[in-house]
Design an enzyme around this catalytic site. Structure first.
Site, PDB file in Angstrom:
ATOM      1  N   GLY A  63       0.820  -1.217   0.000  1.00 39.78           N
ATOM      2  CA  GLY A  63       0.000   0.000   0.000  1.00 39.78           C
ATOM      3  C   GLY A  63       0.842   1.249   0.000  1.00 39.78           C
ATOM      4  O   GLY A  63       0.676   2.127  -0.853  1.00 39.78           O
ATOM      5  N   GLY A  64       1.747   1.374   0.955  1.00 38.82           N
ATOM      6  CA  GLY A  64       2.570   2.562   0.984  1.00 38.82           C
ATOM      7  C   GLY A  64       3.004   2.948   2.375  1.00 38.82           C
ATOM      8  O   GLY A  64       2.949   2.156   3.305  1.00 38.82           O
ATOM      9  N   GLU A 129      -6.082   5.168   2.701  1.00 40.07           N
ATOM     10  CA  GLU A 129      -6.386   3.797   3.123  1.00 40.07           C
ATOM     11  C   GLU A 129      -7.299   3.858   4.338  1.00 40.07           C
ATOM     12  O   GLU A 129      -7.527   4.932   4.903  1.00 40.07           O
ATOM     13  CB  GLU A 129      -5.099   3.039   3.461  1.00 40.07           C
ATOM     14  CG  GLU A 129      -4.259   2.727   2.239  1.00 40.07           C
ATOM     15  CD  GLU A 129      -3.060   1.855   2.558  1.00 40.07           C
ATOM     16  OE1 GLU A 129      -2.785   0.957   1.779  1.00 40.07           O
ATOM     17  OE2 GLU A 129      -2.400   2.068   3.589  1.00 40.07           O
ATOM     18  N   ARG A 306      -9.169  -1.678  10.196  1.00 41.23           N
ATOM     19  CA  ARG A 306      -9.027  -3.096   9.838  1.00 41.23           C
ATOM     20  C   ARG A 306      -9.704  -4.055  10.793  1.00 41.23           C
ATOM     21  O   ARG A 306     -10.278  -5.063  10.362  1.00 41.23           O
ATOM     22  CB  ARG A 306      -7.547  -3.461   9.812  1.00 41.23           C
ATOM     23  CG  ARG A 306      -6.911  -2.942   8.603  1.00 41.23           C
ATOM     24  CD  ARG A 306      -5.511  -3.379   8.463  1.00 41.23           C
ATOM     25  NE  ARG A 306      -5.031  -2.724   7.258  1.00 41.23           N
ATOM     26  CZ  ARG A 306      -3.777  -2.600   6.932  1.00 41.23           C
ATOM     27  NH1 ARG A 306      -2.851  -3.094   7.725  1.00 41.23           N
ATOM     28  NH2 ARG A 306      -3.436  -2.000   5.816  1.00 41.23           N
ATOM     29  N   HIS A 367      -1.597 -10.543  10.050  1.00 39.84           N
ATOM     30  CA  HIS A 367      -0.891  -9.571   9.217  1.00 39.84           C
ATOM     31  C   HIS A 367       0.170  -8.782   9.975  1.00 39.84           C
ATOM     32  O   HIS A 367       1.255  -8.532   9.453  1.00 39.84           O
ATOM     33  CB  HIS A 367      -1.916  -8.612   8.627  1.00 39.84           C
ATOM     34  CG  HIS A 367      -1.350  -7.625   7.659  1.00 39.84           C
ATOM     35  ND1 HIS A 367      -0.570  -8.005   6.582  1.00 39.84           N
ATOM     36  CD2 HIS A 367      -1.453  -6.265   7.584  1.00 39.84           C
ATOM     37  CE1 HIS A 367      -0.221  -6.929   5.891  1.00 39.84           C
ATOM     38  NE2 HIS A 367      -0.729  -5.867   6.484  1.00 39.84           N
ATOM     39  N   GLU A 391       8.696  -3.758  13.527  1.00 42.72           N
ATOM     40  CA  GLU A 391       7.570  -4.586  13.987  1.00 42.72           C
ATOM     41  C   GLU A 391       7.878  -5.376  15.255  1.00 42.72           C
ATOM     42  O   GLU A 391       6.972  -5.713  16.020  1.00 42.72           O
ATOM     43  CB  GLU A 391       7.120  -5.521  12.850  1.00 42.72           C
ATOM     44  CG  GLU A 391       5.761  -6.130  13.124  1.00 42.72           C
ATOM     45  CD  GLU A 391       5.125  -6.780  11.915  1.00 42.72           C
ATOM     46  OE1 GLU A 391       5.490  -6.441  10.757  1.00 42.72           O
ATOM     47  OE2 GLU A 391       4.254  -7.653  12.115  1.00 42.72           O
ATOM     48  N   LEU A 408       5.662   0.985   8.208  1.00 41.28           N
ATOM     49  CA  LEU A 408       6.924   1.332   7.549  1.00 41.28           C
ATOM     50  C   LEU A 408       7.452   2.625   8.170  1.00 41.28           C
ATOM     51  O   LEU A 408       8.631   2.777   8.463  1.00 41.28           O
ATOM     52  CB  LEU A 408       6.712   1.519   6.038  1.00 41.28           C
ATOM     53  CG  LEU A 408       6.441   0.253   5.215  1.00 41.28           C
ATOM     54  CD1 LEU A 408       6.100   0.616   3.776  1.00 41.28           C
ATOM     55  CD2 LEU A 408       7.639  -0.697   5.228  1.00 41.28           C
TER      56      LEU A 408
END
Ligand SMILES: Cc1cc2nc3c(=O)[nH]c(=O)nc-3n(C[C@H](O)[C@H](O)[C@H](O)COP(=O)(O)OP(=O)(O)OC[C@H]3O[C@@H](n4cnc5c(N)ncnc54)[C@H](O)[C@@H]3O)c2cc1C
Length: 561
Positions: A63-64, A129, A306, A367, A391, A408
């Site tokens: 996605g970015g 998003e 999400r 995820h 992470e 990110l």
């Protein structure tokens, strides 16, 4: 159930020793950023990575990367969206750092050579998003952002390596799996033990010593049967830090991505992700009868956070007795889909689905781990000498649920901060070089063939929706695996499987503790937030006798409406 975890994994005594000022473990966005920045200011940096430099979740990011780059956007708005997604338990100071330092760090990525997609005006094009109130996601190669960032960082590292050829200040060890942390008499972390598939002397198990260790080992996805994470995501960093006595926070907050391509009942390991950006561009969810179902669930419908979308899909699957729903992107058209999502379209076609003409079967899969090694805003863990970023860490920015494309950014921002902190502490003489203390505690090893059993126990018992009974069963099954003395040789597969077991046991223990539903922690027996009792963080620590103790740390309530 009482949980005990041994202090170390069973491994041969180190046959060789190397040393550096700082060791960085992992070569995703967090590890590469830390190593590159450290290299500008520190003499000897050792970067170790389990397989090859480019492997890790970073290169799979589609996605970015989120940052308030648009003049009409602001750090304050990014902060607001992040706090809402985090469901009341974000650490606001950490989020402020993320959103205010993020834009500068993303611009530095451009300086390093990252080619973000740009609009006709030459500006970086930004998309939206789930959970974001504005267009603020920079992307590259359409849907190949992570690959492009990873390429640019690795290229810079290569340039740095060439530059220091005569006096190699940065050493890269590929095919080097860190097994455990080395600690001195006062528990200060002073290096790692690692297994290298190498040549000459540096082969097999050795020791690497340093004044500081930066864990950047990524996620825990392989703890579950189906995940979007690559095979290296076996929770090694969390497990090693846990065994060493570091505080592990909020591990129960696991993000299950709502739209992972469903490849049939028996599919396991890394599964293809259909980026949230597809819904950002107008794709929507339907059930087996073609009925859209997100409208009545949340104001943002298909672009709700999400956890809400994943929960709604699980509920719809239960109502319709199905094991998947569908993503409909057909109306976006061939030209747009192929240009905006080239990698996703190609991967779907390889697997027999054409997004231009077919409904795409999807179901939630593991995820992202919002919890991990607890750090402060400088990236320092609770153990002296140990830092964590990306992470593997829990800076507190994600709270109970990560906002899309913030991870990110988190790796980038906090790895940079760690490099700054280590540099100034080294010049102040604050990070001493100390000798490892040879500990004689018990060690453990689980046979590689137990991996499937661990994954099954977690998927059934500690999966997207949990309850007291399912968690108790998972804990029992995992303890049975821990107690079974199935013979095993000390090798990378067994070390990884042992790490999976330790992460699985801890995750199940803290998920049992939190009797409420919040963010990525969804309980069918406690279906609501319980702010009176659970507005805060769970901490878990291994005590000197091996016993895992847990504690709850409330956060101050705040208005995030
Ligand atoms: C399919 C997919 C899509 C995603 N899309 C996005 C997105 O669009 N935007 C976004 O912000 N985030 C996204 N994410 C999440 C994001 O990619 C990750 O959270 C982020 O890249 C993690 O970076 P990292 O540097 O912490 O870890 P990683 O990139 O996973 O790197 C970890 C590194 O540690 C190494 N390692 C692990 N264990 C050991 C060990 N024992 N010894 C030595 N080395 C070890 C690994 O080999 C690897 O090099 C996505 C994730 C996936 C899987």
């Amino acid at each position: 159930m009482t949980l005990r975890i041994p202090a170390r994994l069973t491994a041969p005594e180190p046959g060789w020793v190397i040393s550096a000022d700082v060791i960085v473990v992992g070569s995703g966005i967090a590890g590469l950023t830390a190593a590159l920045r450290l290299r500008q200011r520190v003499d000897r940096v050792l970067l170790v990575t389990k397989t090859v430099l480019s492997e890790g979740s970073t290169q799979w990011a589609q996605g970015g990367i989120a940052a308030a780059l648009d003049p009409a956007d602001s750090a304050e708005e990014h902060l607001g969206d992040t706090l809402v997604a985090g469901a009341g338990v974000c650490d606001e100071d950490a989020v402020r750092v993320l959103v205010s330092e993020g834009p500068a760090r993303v611009r530095e990525l451009v300086t390093l050579g990252t080619q973000f997609d740009r609009g006709p005006d030459g500006e970086i094009s930004l998309t939206r998003e789930g959970g974001h109130g504005r267009d603020r996601i920079a992307h590259a190669g359409g849907d190949a952002t992570g690959k492009e960032i990873s390429r640019a960082l690795i290229a810079s590292l290569g340039a740095a390596l060439v530059a220091v050829k005569e006096d190699p200040g940065i050493e890269v060890l590929e095919h080097a799996l860190v097994v455990d942390l080395l600690q001195d008499k006062d528990s200060r972390v002073c290096g790692v033990t690692l297994h290298v598939i190498g040549e000459g002397q540096m082969d097999g198990v050795g020791a690497a010593r340093a004044r500081a260790v930066v864990l950047a080992t990524g996620g825990i996805g392989q703890v579950y049967s189906a995940t979007t994470n690559p095979s290296v995501a076996t929770g090694d960093g969390v497990a090693a830090a846990l065994r060493a006595g570091a505080v592990i926070a909020d591990l129960e907050f696991v993000q299950f991505h709502p739209t992972v391509l469903w490849l049939g009942e028996g599919a396991s390991g890394q599964q293809p992700l259909l980026s949230e950006a597809m819904r950002g561009e107008g794709a929507f969810l339907v059930d087996g009868d073609g009925v859209r179902f997100m409208g009545g669930v949340h104001d943002l419908a298909d672009l709700a956070p999400r956890d809400i979308v994943a929960k709604a899909i699980v509920a719809r699957m239960a109502q319709t007795d199905a094991d998947h729903v569908y993503l409909d992107a057909r109306h976006l058209g061939k030209e747009f889909l192929e240009q905006r999502f080239p990698s996703i379209v190609a991967r779907c076609r390889e697997l027999g689905f054409d997004p231009v003409t077919d409904l795409l079967p999807v179901a939630p899969a593991q995820h992202y781990a919002s919890g991990g090694v607890r750090t402060d805003v400088l990236g320092r863990s609770s153990l002296a000498g140990l830092y964590a970023c990306g992470e593997v860490s829990c800076t507190g920015v994600h709270g109970a649920n990560r906002l899309a494309s913030n991870s990110l950014l988190e790796g980038l921002v906090f790895a940079y901060r760690i490099a700054e902190d280590i540099t100034s502490r080294l010049s102040a003489g604050d990070l001493r070089s100390t000798d490892p203390w040879v500990r004689r505690e018990d060690t453990t090893l689980v046979a590689a063939q137990e991996r499937t059993g661990i994954q099954r126990a977690m998927t059934v018992g500690t999966g997207a929706v949990r309850c007291a009974d399912s968690l108790a069963q998972a804990a029992k099954n995992l303890q049975f695996i821990a107690d079974s003395r199935s013979g095993s040789t000390a090798d990378p597969d067994s070390w990884e499987t042992s790490n999976l077991l330790h992460v699985a046991q801890l995750l199940t223990a803290v998920a049992s503790l939190r009797e409420e539903t919040r963010g990525g922690h969804v309980r069918s027996d406690f279906t609501e937030h319980d702010d009176d009792h659970w507005l805060g963080h769970t901490y878990a620590v291994r005590e000197a006798d091996g016993l895992i103790t847990t504690s709850f740390h409330p956060t101050a309530p705040r208005d995030v409406s």
